[in-house]
Design a protein around this motif. Structure first.
Motif, PDB file in Angstrom:
ATOM      1  N   ASN A  73       0.827  -1.205   0.000  1.00  0.00           N
ATOM      2  CA  ASN A  73       0.000   0.000   0.000  1.00  0.00           C
ATOM      3  C   ASN A  73       0.862   1.256   0.000  1.00  0.00           C
ATOM      4  O   ASN A  73       1.949   1.287   0.567  1.00  0.00           O
ATOM      5  CB  ASN A  73      -0.901  -0.033   1.242  1.00  0.00           C
ATOM      6  CG  ASN A  73      -1.925   1.076   1.238  1.00  0.00           C
ATOM      7  OD1 ASN A  73      -1.600   2.213   1.528  1.00  0.00           O
ATOM      8  ND2 ASN A  73      -3.157   0.731   0.899  1.00  0.00           N
ATOM      9  N   GLU A  74       0.372   2.303  -0.652  1.00  0.00           N
ATOM     10  CA  GLU A  74       1.119   3.569  -0.721  1.00  0.00           C
ATOM     11  C   GLU A  74       1.347   4.161   0.662  1.00  0.00           C
ATOM     12  O   GLU A  74       2.391   4.760   0.931  1.00  0.00           O
ATOM     13  CB  GLU A  74       0.355   4.569  -1.590  1.00  0.00           C
ATOM     14  CG  GLU A  74       1.088   5.895  -1.769  1.00  0.00           C
ATOM     15  CD  GLU A  74       0.319   6.882  -2.609  1.00  0.00           C
ATOM     16  OE1 GLU A  74       0.715   8.058  -2.645  1.00  0.00           O
ATOM     17  OE2 GLU A  74      -0.697   6.473  -3.219  1.00  0.00           O
ATOM     18  N   GLU A  75       0.375   4.001   1.557  1.00  0.00           N
ATOM     19  CA  GLU A  75       0.530   4.529   2.915  1.00  0.00           C
ATOM     20  C   GLU A  75       1.688   3.851   3.634  1.00  0.00           C
ATOM     21  O   GLU A  75       2.400   4.486   4.425  1.00  0.00           O
ATOM     22  CB  GLU A  75      -0.773   4.327   3.709  1.00  0.00           C
ATOM     23  CG  GLU A  75      -1.961   5.076   3.159  1.00  0.00           C
ATOM     24  CD  GLU A  75      -1.828   6.587   3.358  1.00  0.00           C
ATOM     25  OE1 GLU A  75      -1.111   7.002   4.273  1.00  0.00           O
ATOM     26  OE2 GLU A  75      -2.443   7.340   2.583  1.00  0.00           O
ATOM     27  N   LYS A  78       4.920   5.398   2.451  1.00  0.00           N
ATOM     28  CA  LYS A  78       5.121   6.714   3.051  1.00  0.00           C
ATOM     29  C   LYS A  78       5.731   6.579   4.438  1.00  0.00           C
ATOM     30  O   LYS A  78       6.624   7.344   4.823  1.00  0.00           O
ATOM     31  CB  LYS A  78       3.778   7.454   3.143  1.00  0.00           C
ATOM     32  CG  LYS A  78       3.288   8.025   1.826  1.00  0.00           C
ATOM     33  CD  LYS A  78       1.838   8.451   1.908  1.00  0.00           C
ATOM     34  CE  LYS A  78       1.586   9.463   3.006  1.00  0.00           C
ATOM     35  NZ  LYS A  78       0.167   9.909   3.022  1.00  0.00           N
ATOM     36  N   ILE A  79       5.275   5.605   5.199  1.00  0.00           N
ATOM     37  CA  ILE A  79       5.790   5.401   6.551  1.00  0.00           C
ATOM     38  C   ILE A  79       7.219   4.870   6.509  1.00  0.00           C
ATOM     39  O   ILE A  79       8.074   5.263   7.299  1.00  0.00           O
ATOM     40  CB  ILE A  79       4.869   4.435   7.330  1.00  0.00           C
ATOM     41  CG1 ILE A  79       3.493   5.079   7.549  1.00  0.00           C
ATOM     42  CG2 ILE A  79       5.485   4.051   8.664  1.00  0.00           C
ATOM     43  CD1 ILE A  79       2.474   4.156   8.157  1.00  0.00           C
ATOM     44  N   ASP A 118       2.778  13.269  12.581  1.00  0.00           N
ATOM     45  CA  ASP A 118       1.714  12.635  11.801  1.00  0.00           C
ATOM     46  C   ASP A 118       0.700  11.940  12.700  1.00  0.00           C
ATOM     47  O   ASP A 118       1.002  11.585  13.852  1.00  0.00           O
ATOM     48  CB  ASP A 118       2.291  11.583  10.844  1.00  0.00           C
ATOM     49  CG  ASP A 118       3.078  12.192   9.698  1.00  0.00           C
ATOM     50  OD1 ASP A 118       3.176  13.430   9.642  1.00  0.00           O
ATOM     51  OD2 ASP A 118       3.604  11.428   8.870  1.00  0.00           O
ATOM     52  N   VAL A 120      -1.325   8.434  12.504  1.00  0.00           N
ATOM     53  CA  VAL A 120      -1.372   7.161  11.788  1.00  0.00           C
ATOM     54  C   VAL A 120      -2.485   6.309  12.398  1.00  0.00           C
ATOM     55  O   VAL A 120      -2.463   6.021  13.601  1.00  0.00           O
ATOM     56  CB  VAL A 120      -0.027   6.407  11.863  1.00  0.00           C
ATOM     57  CG1 VAL A 120      -0.153   5.031  11.201  1.00  0.00           C
ATOM     58  CG2 VAL A 120       1.075   7.206  11.188  1.00  0.00           C
ATOM     59  N   GLU A 135      -5.657  -2.215   7.420  1.00  0.00           N
ATOM     60  CA  GLU A 135      -5.777  -0.905   6.782  1.00  0.00           C
ATOM     61  C   GLU A 135      -4.906   0.094   7.535  1.00  0.00           C
ATOM     62  O   GLU A 135      -4.779   0.027   8.767  1.00  0.00           O
ATOM     63  CB  GLU A 135      -7.239  -0.450   6.810  1.00  0.00           C
ATOM     64  CG  GLU A 135      -7.529   0.851   6.097  1.00  0.00           C
ATOM     65  CD  GLU A 135      -9.001   1.223   6.177  1.00  0.00           C
ATOM     66  OE1 GLU A 135      -9.283   2.425   6.339  1.00  0.00           O
ATOM     67  OE2 GLU A 135      -9.856   0.311   6.113  1.00  0.00           O
ATOM     68  N   LYS A 137      -3.844   4.438   7.470  1.00  0.00           N
ATOM     69  CA  LYS A 137      -3.987   5.770   6.895  1.00  0.00           C
ATOM     70  C   LYS A 137      -3.100   6.737   7.674  1.00  0.00           C
ATOM     71  O   LYS A 137      -3.138   6.781   8.896  1.00  0.00           O
ATOM     72  CB  LYS A 137      -5.447   6.241   6.949  1.00  0.00           C
ATOM     73  CG  LYS A 137      -5.667   7.594   6.290  1.00  0.00           C
ATOM     74  CD  LYS A 137      -7.128   7.986   6.304  1.00  0.00           C
ATOM     75  CE  LYS A 137      -7.329   9.331   5.611  1.00  0.00           C
ATOM     76  NZ  LYS A 137      -8.749   9.760   5.626  1.00  0.00           N
ATOM     77  N   SER A 138      -2.295   7.499   6.938  1.00  0.00           N
ATOM     78  CA  SER A 138      -1.361   8.441   7.550  1.00  0.00           C
ATOM     79  C   SER A 138      -1.721   9.865   7.134  1.00  0.00           C
ATOM     80  O   SER A 138      -1.947  10.130   5.949  1.00  0.00           O
ATOM     81  CB  SER A 138       0.078   8.112   7.128  1.00  0.00           C
ATOM     82  OG  SER A 138       0.979   9.061   7.656  1.00  0.00           O
ATOM     83  N   THR A 139      -1.787  10.772   8.113  1.00  0.00           N
ATOM     84  CA  THR A 139      -2.110  12.172   7.847  1.00  0.00           C
ATOM     85  C   THR A 139      -1.061  13.069   8.491  1.00  0.00           C
ATOM     86  O   THR A 139      -0.746  12.910   9.673  1.00  0.00           O
ATOM     87  CB  THR A 139      -3.492  12.536   8.417  1.00  0.00           C
ATOM     88  OG1 THR A 139      -4.469  11.646   7.896  1.00  0.00           O
ATOM     89  CG2 THR A 139      -3.855  13.967   8.064  1.00  0.00           C
TER      90      THR A 139
END
Length: 363
Positions: A73-75, A78-79, A118, A120, A135, A137-139
């Protein structure tokens, strides 16, 4: 009459037997149902193990407790692209067969030019009898980065980058915080900004400046990052689109630093600051320092006073013999690994530092 009594006893025994078997049957049903109930404790362990493995770069191990859906996954990428300096569990929510764990994560870009705060969110789901990360999700919440002789802070809630600190805002001389009494002030090196760290609440930024020989450690406190009238909304990210680069003197006049307080902590000679980390409640600043020709040592300062905690870590693990590395910080304390740099391996191992009671325990 005697026959009636006997009959009542027979009926009573029959009913008791029925009730007893019914109870056993109900107990068995409840036991089976409970075995299928979502176990939030087990899910929490999976989420915690996942975060710890990702932080340490053990991606093969983190993949073992993940579904195929998120391994590429792209997330996740990123991590994995940045170094995670610290994380803390902020909140969780539970569903019928899943739970969401929200972590606050501090990440450092590998070239050390910026540091991110972030959020997460990790979803752990029960798949048959397995608990797996299903799942992520990182913001990005906040970001501190270097631009020339300045530090800037971007708050993604307001969508603006603001000037946090300029090199010229630093004091010329400070009283360092040491184990021993310091009488004389020491000059602050003005070469360039180096290491950075951000607290989990987002309103404290630790930083160092160095001229290659000496390093200054300081703390910038920001209570409110919302822009005020007169702030430069361009944020130093790009040249002005109306007239090219703005003259530095004019820009300084238009944009003032947003920090509320600057606290000097220490000045170290001939050493490299490797890590700037905050405790989970932002109450302490943990600094890992590599001394030239020796191992790494740990200093812990009280926020926001800059007082050096009297842990006497150099007595336990003298940098002439051992090198210490901060591997984890959580609600229980600061965890370090200690490795010998010579033949004396007596004190090698993993230790927990209790910053409240000022004690050190071997794990």
């Amino acid at each position: 009459m005697k026959g009636v009594i006997i009959m009542k006893r027979i009926v009573s025994c029959f009913l008791s037997s029925v009730l007893m078997f019914s109870f056993i049957g109900c107990f068995g049903k409840n036991f089976d149902v409970n075995s299928d109930v979502f176990n939030i404790k087990k899910a929490g362990e999976i989420a915690s193990n996942y975060m710890e493995n990702v932080t340490r770069g053990n991606f093969d191990e983190s993949n073992k407790i993940s579904t195929e859906v998120i391994k590429d996954n792209e997330e996740i990428r990123k991590i994995q692209n940045d170094n995670i300096n610290g994380y803390k569990l902020d909140k969780l929510s539970e569903g019928a067969d899943h739970a969401y764990f929200t972590y606050i994560v501090v990440k450092e870009e590998k070239d050390e030019s910026r540091i991110d705060l972030d959020t997460v969110v990790i979803k752990v789901a029960k798949k048959d009898k397995e608990y797996l990360v299903d799942e992520i999700k990182s913001t990005n919440e906040k970001q501190v980065y270097k631009v020339g002789s300045t530090l800037r802070l971007r708050d993604y809630e307001i969508g603006k980058s603001q000037l946090l600190l300029r090199m010229k805002d630093l004091p010329k001389e400070v009283y360092p915080n040491r184990d021993n009494v310091v009488v004389d002030k020491e000059s602050v090196p003005e070469g360039s900004f180096n290491k950075m760290g951000i607290g989990f609440l987002g309103n404290k930024v630790a930083f160092t400046t160095t001229n290659g020989l000496r390093t200054f450690i300081g703390l910038a406190i920001v209570e409110d990052t919302k822009p005020t009238v007169g702030d430069n909304q361009g944020g130093g990210d790009a040249p002005s689109q109306s007239g090219g680069n703005v003259d530095e003197a004019i820009q300084d006049a238009l944009e003032m630093p947003i920090l509320n307080k600057l606290v000097p902590y220490d000045v170290v000679d001939g050493s490299i600051v490797e890590k700037l980390l905050f405790s989970n409640d932002d109450g302490e600043l943990i600094v890992q320092i590599k001394e030239e020709g020796k191992g790494s040592g740990i200093r812990i300062y009280k926020n926001p006073t800059g007082e050096l905690l009297k842990l006497n870590l150099n007595e336990y693990f003298p940098v002439e013999k051992y090198s210490s590395d901060v591997v984890r910080i959580d609600d229980n304390g600061v965890f370090i690994t200690v490795k010998a740099i010579g033949s004396d391996k007596e004190n090698e191992g993993t230790y927990k530092i209790d910053v409240e009671d000022l004690k050190v325990f071997k794990e």
